[in-house]
Motif scaffolding. Sequence first.
Motif, PDB file in Angstrom:
ATOM      1  N   GLY A  86       0.826  -1.223   0.000  1.00 34.15           N
ATOM      2  CA  GLY A  86       0.000   0.000   0.000  1.00 34.15           C
ATOM      3  C   GLY A  86       0.855   1.267   0.000  1.00 34.15           C
TER       4      GLY A  86
ATOM      5  N   HIS B 254       2.198   5.002  -0.468  1.00 31.39           N
ATOM      6  CA  HIS B 254       1.570   6.296  -0.195  1.00 31.39           C
ATOM      7  C   HIS B 254       0.497   6.177   0.891  1.00 31.39           C
ATOM      8  CE1 HIS B 254       3.482   7.159  -4.004  1.00 31.39           C
ATOM      9  NE2 HIS B 254       2.609   6.463  -4.690  1.00 31.39           N
ATOM     10  N   GLY B 255       0.549   5.105   1.683  1.00 30.96           N
ATOM     11  CA  GLY B 255      -0.473   4.905   2.723  1.00 30.96           C
ATOM     12  C   GLY B 255      -0.195   5.783   3.929  1.00 30.96           C
ATOM     13  N   ARG B 256      -1.142   5.809   4.836  1.00 31.52           N
ATOM     14  CA  ARG B 256      -0.928   6.483   6.105  1.00 31.52           C
ATOM     15  C   ARG B 256      -1.970   5.999   7.092  1.00 31.52           C
ATOM     16  NH1 ARG B 256      -1.185  12.501   4.465  1.00 31.52           N
ATOM     17  NH2 ARG B 256      -2.191  13.214   6.351  1.00 31.52           N
TER      18      ARG B 256
ATOM     19  N   GLN C 238      -8.364  -2.169  -1.517  1.00 29.95           N
ATOM     20  CA  GLN C 238      -7.912  -1.544  -0.268  1.00 29.95           C
ATOM     21  C   GLN C 238      -8.956  -0.529   0.189  1.00 29.95           C
ATOM     22  OE1 GLN C 238      -4.161  -0.077  -1.652  1.00 29.95           O
ATOM     23  NE2 GLN C 238      -3.002  -1.805  -0.820  1.00 29.95           N
TER      24      GLN C 238
ATOM     25  N   ALA D 190      -8.298   3.315  -2.237  1.00 32.71           N
ATOM     26  CA  ALA D 190      -7.566   2.810  -3.401  1.00 32.71           C
ATOM     27  C   ALA D 190      -6.761   3.929  -4.051  1.00 32.71           C
ATOM     28  CB  ALA D 190      -8.546   2.178  -4.378  1.00 32.71           C
ATOM     29  N   LYS D 191      -5.654   4.226  -3.426  1.00 33.47           N
ATOM     30  CA  LYS D 191      -4.832   5.344  -3.885  1.00 33.47           C
ATOM     31  C   LYS D 191      -4.029   4.939  -5.124  1.00 33.47           C
ATOM     32  CE  LYS D 191      -3.404   8.135  -0.690  1.00 33.47           C
ATOM     33  NZ  LYS D 191      -3.833   9.465  -1.146  1.00 33.47           N
TER      34      LYS D 191
END
Lengths: 571, 571, 571
Positions: free
Chosen positions: B207, B209-211, B262, B265-266
């Motif tokens: 994932g 660029h997740g945070r 996800q 969904a980036k």
Amino acid sequence: MEAKALRLPALLHGGDYNPDQWLDRPDILAEDIRLMKLAGCNAMSVGIFAWSALEPREGRFEFAWLDSVIDSLHANGISVILATPSGDCRCPLCVDAFRSWLRDRYGNLEKLNRDWWTSFWSHGFSEWEEIDPPSTIGETMLHGLDLDWKRFVTWRTIDFMEAEIAAIRAVSPDLPVTTNLMGTFEGLDYFELAEHIDVASWDNYAGWHGRGPRTSPWTAWDPEGRDWRLASEIGFVHDLTRSLKRKPFLLMESTPSATNWQPVAKLKRPGMNALSSLQAVAHGSDSVLYFQWRKSRGGFEKFHGAVVDHEGTEDNRVFREVAELGGRLAELADVAGTGTRAEAAIYFDWENRWAMEGAKGPRNDGLLGYKEDCLDHYYRLWRRSVTVDVVDRRADFSRYKLVVLPMAYMMRDDTAARLAEFVSLGGTLVGTYWSGIVDEHDLCRLGGFPGPLRPLFGLRAEEIDALYPDERRTLTMEKGNALGFEGSFESRHLWEAVRPEGAEVLARFDADLFAGMPAVCVNSFGKGRAYYLASRNDERFLDAFYASVLSEVRPARAWPDDLPEGVSATV
Amino acid sequence: MEAKALRLPALLHGGDYNPDQWLDRPDILAEDIRLMKLAGCNAMSVGIFAWSALEPREGRFEFAWLDSVIDSLHANGISVILATPSGDCRCPLCVDAFRSWLRDRYGNLEKLNRDWWTSFWSHGFSEWEEIDPPSTIGETMLHGLDLDWKRFVTWRTIDFMEAEIAAIRAVSPDLPVTTNLMGTFEGLDYFELAEHIDVASWDNYAGWHGRGPRTSPWTAWDPEGRDWRLASEIGFVHDLTRSLKRKPFLLMESTPSATNWQPVAKLKRPGMNALSSLQAVAHGSDSVLYFQWRKSRGGFEKFHGAVVDHEGTEDNRVFREVAELGGRLAELADVAGTGTRAEAAIYFDWENRWAMEGAKGPRNDGLLGYKEDCLDHYYRLWRRSVTVDVVDRRADFSRYKLVVLPMAYMMRDDTAARLAEFVSLGGTLVGTYWSGIVDEHDLCRLGGFPGPLRPLFGLRAEEIDALYPDERRTLTMEKGNALGFEGSFESRHLWEAVRPEGAEVLARFDADLFAGMPAVCVNSFGKGRAYYLASRNDERFLDAFYASVLSEVRPARAWPDDLPEGVSATV
Amino acid sequence: MEAKALRLPALLHGGDYNPDQWLDRPDILAEDIRLMKLAGCNAMSVGIFAWSALEPREGRFEFAWLDSVIDSLHANGISVILATPSGDCRCPLCVDAFRSWLRDRYGNLEKLNRDWWTSFWSHGFSEWEEIDPPSTIGETMLHGLDLDWKRFVTWRTIDFMEAEIAAIRAVSPDLPVTTNLMGTFEGLDYFELAEHIDVASWDNYAGWHGRGPRTSPWTAWDPEGRDWRLASEIGFVHDLTRSLKRKPFLLMESTPSATNWQPVAKLKRPGMNALSSLQAVAHGSDSVLYFQWRKSRGGFEKFHGAVVDHEGTEDNRVFREVAELGGRLAELADVAGTGTRAEAAIYFDWENRWAMEGAKGPRNDGLLGYKEDCLDHYYRLWRRSVTVDVVDRRADFSRYKLVVLPMAYMMRDDTAARLAEFVSLGGTLVGTYWSGIVDEHDLCRLGGFPGPLRPLFGLRAEEIDALYPDERRTLTMEKGNALGFEGSFESRHLWEAVRPEGAEVLARFDADLFAGMPAVCVNSFGKGRAYYLASRNDERFLDAFYASVLSEVRPARAWPDDLPEGVSATV
């Protein structure tokens, strides 16, 4: 039934002992005896997990190893406690038994339909066979059914227990019988069950040194980890267990250190085991027993605290602390069998709890807070070292000077009458919002709440309002009120619109829906008084309130003076 | 079994291709070929979802369309990868197979009852037929059963896979075989499984660029979204996959942009696809393959990233980035088939994980943190560009200068012996708390932890204490200790009471239960050293600790100097 | 079908009445009549829970009590509404019916497999009998199946309802028929269902005075408890219900005070019942009806608000407020039957919602926000007192000057054509990101999004990116843009990469992935305009945007001037 007496020459010290796990290690069995003496242990519970060792195949029994273990313990001056199982069952036999039990209770379906108010949502039963236990895949919203099912489960558990007791009585008529209770476990009415055993006992797995939000009965009461709030809660359970038979009880299980199945299995800090064990004794326990004597090599609780670790020697902190406590308990032998005389009681009733928590409204999803309320009130007595009994609807209230009655939602006519008699003869009663709402069938009282308690409290409760978790309301004491303290206090969760019908108003709400309406009332009734709290109030209020009430009522205290916060004396 | 070689002339670039979804659109199939060339793609995986197209009715097979697709790809210089299914089964046949597998393993029920410690909670089996797989409606608390069921599932999966391989071998004896692994998937022992395939491969849906909080393996490691912590985790999985066969692996699936299932969904930002793809190549992948070539019009993953969008042309950002990467991969053709030589290893063992996470205590509900611990230690090596293998109990430790052994809860005698030999010959071992607790039957070691590792680490672990999520303890380095750094550091989650038996104390705990007791020790053993960390320490500690250890041990690094945080070199 | 008219001489005031619960209390039944008159009630719904009272045993009917109740009400000038049940069924009969319905719809399996895109994950059906309803233990990831099952459930519900209607029509051909709708309930396409009833009606259990996070449709819209956001949401539902038949509807149920099954069952504050009831009337309701007339003594809703409390008299706040409202409604008798003429419409389509929320991506786990988007746009019209219809794909758009079309993910060709015609003739359309993605079979549009709306909006949407809950992007208005306002605004959740194909750019994104790309566009199409918002923007933007659009379009408003925030006028 006359209860068989324990007649103990000393306090029991020991725990669950599973020699059946080590039958191929006679060296370890011998070492156990040496270590038991070293730890000052004089009692072991055996046979708890031994069914498959005692009956390895259907009908083939092997008692030789057990005889040998008992003989060995006896030869070394160590007493023995024996054991067996049970559970919640919905098999066809139990469903039939439930229907028969209902038939005996109601006689005919007309009465059952009436008492269960089955006309709501068109639930009427036209045959007994249509009635099934409450189930998430069937019926879950019929409160009368839910309540009777819980009553039946208690009845059936007792029935099963009585069968086991009869087998024991046949060979040992004078052997006292107990069963491991689990504190305030919701599923069984322990007051009912207690009438069928000789001695009450319970398993204490309190989460000492805990912190964070309270998520279960075993985690800490206080978000900041101040163990004394948990100590007060455990004090409540000890007092409850003692009150079940009104005589000394047994602490049947506790951990010498970690409880491995808690989310965070924290070790008991140095001294904590002695402190929590002696708390039990001070509240009336005649024993300090552990789960477990020796850690098993496998199984669900292989990391649960034990007197003897996997390492196997006496050379470790936990063993040393247990042994030291063993010595102190031996010095307290005279305490065994001694009792306590309480002049204050808190009313904690299983049927009330079942009915109130089974209903929808005024707060749902576990937000109602019945037990929390009982503990809040108890804490104010505990911190002033007041000796307290925990009682239910069966109690003889005339024994007490003060009865605290939080959220008495289900109130039977006869209980109400006995409470009125208690007050009229000079007793002091403290009641709250959400009382006298339903009768023993869980049907709402018509004609105004708190139903049969209305004359006693001298008021009518018109509406109850629920608040969001972060909402607060304030109340202000009336100038020169009879309680003798002034100021403003906060309410949360629940507050009620009350109209006095003879009661004197001691405090009023300041704003919002019930602005100006009474928040605290007192009613003179015969020679006594009945206080009514119309809202759930903050600790400052409860502290001031009980300081005033106790100075008036003066029930027996274990220590005459006020102690610092977190310290309580118990006899 | 001798593994069949891949023998690739270039790095593979391509992905899952489902022409069976477009058989009525020959224009699209033709366009696919044009776009594949434009994107620099030289490999397609076909047949993944094609079962119903290949066998539209029971027993009626249609291969013509597949032949035609393969011919068309081949004619255009594009290689083909083929595919099939599997899963967890509890049908009566599998239950029987489980019992037979147990019978082979244990010989008789006495041994099984002993090794599973069934005496606890009276679980003894008197017939093989009484044994069922672990189940929430049956038995879930018998650790030995749980562990053996997991072992059996791996065994049965291999058995099924071997049957499929045999069918392939019959017609194409030299075709290399792989299966799509899923990183560190808990359910199958990949080291065991790897012995039955020719090439390892895995599907990477990191994932990027997740945070926010880490809720699954596919979300970002770091609450502040610093992708390099996730990059290090993915580096760990690449190294693990490469270590399975100790040679180049395949990145079998990845997304060119979004992963549609996800929570959020980036899209991959510009350059992210190239970066994550080249990371795989740097860690030993001989391919960059995507799920999926072309977005389907319907179905669960119709919005999953693809090289070709619903729009259908090359005129968009994602396609352009894939095509550009295709060009760069073509330039790297010489990299295909080249290997890596690691002198450092991290021990990550599936049986250890199953046993440790299946047990109750010292922290539960997913709070134990075995994999997190492995990743924490790995990160310290990764950020210094140390080349690392990920190994389990089967490894030849003599290949390495440094072995990191976090939480080696289940430790077999023979593994312990080989670790001792590794150290005695000059190797450096880094171990931690909660090691050497159980043997291969999941039975606790008697006589003192860390069991068979006790002489190697030169100490005894007496108690382990668990901390609440927000609790911290501190440790302080001893003056002039051998590691050469000083100061105080924080511990969290778990800490242990350790008694040196020959080990040198490098740091001690400052307060609470274990005040003054050792927090870090080192034991000289033969020509080598074994470090023992008695608590889970903060990043500052690990950073200083590994800086010291690596400067001493000097394992192979891809870059000789320290790089800024977030940058790592890999060969 | 020609709808039967209501022809009411006055607004209805009353509620659910369950005399079947009190058949043994004739005194209470008599008291009911007295209290109804006192409360200004002129209508009662009877028979809701009465099935078991009407048919106490299979085939044995008892209507005498009901006749008597109806006669008594009639004699006292009180109208009667009658009732019956329904539900979601997966019995074998319904599964067969589903297969037949599919067979009628698709003709052959080839077409069904094609339209459902079953080639993905190899889901192809070769027999009709292989098709089962979606189920967590079977198939849940076939979007076409999910969508058709939802369509079928609506169809089957209508079929059942039609059978009930036929029975009524046989004896009372002119009796108007309705069914209790539940606002925006997801499970049934109310626009479809509305075609089969005479009058629309709904049950409003809005959580007035709520606060905290929004967890269900019945809790407050706004975390700070500003009830006007909830008022706007309820306004939307009133407008939706009125739009279903394009004529006055009935408020069939509402609570006079608490809703007991909400987590916190807060009482309606003084005046709130009048306010929420008159809001319904202002939006087109011809009634104010309550659940319930009198509180039951038992059952799931025994603590639900009612006109008559357990106490049983008129002497309480709630009764007084209801009676006062009764008087005011009587004065408004002329309002009954009057209509509303809207020139603005919001598009809210059940099939679109089913398809969009059933898909995976770009945000999952309830994070997509379709209904929230509709409410956000609606709020901007509501606070300017614009009269609004809520319409779906069946609407005659030519009735309106302004159509707002949030997230029109599923867009049929014919709907797109009618929207294009609407704009070309001078209408104004406001559309957003994630539109024109799939056709009526839930298959993605090929050739570029927003599919059939591409010429109308004059642009192509290339990629959509999802943001984490706390992430924001900014957009800045172009200098001198046609909307006439400037400045920068925030976007959240979703933003799209858009390429103009004729549209004029009004604002652009400032940074990150889509920096410099259009954020707001307008396309001149025939005599009208189509706006496109490429991101979910903050309230400041929507406020400025609609201020500009409304000043241009000038749809009918109930009040010509802007009112303070929280105040809206409705006719």
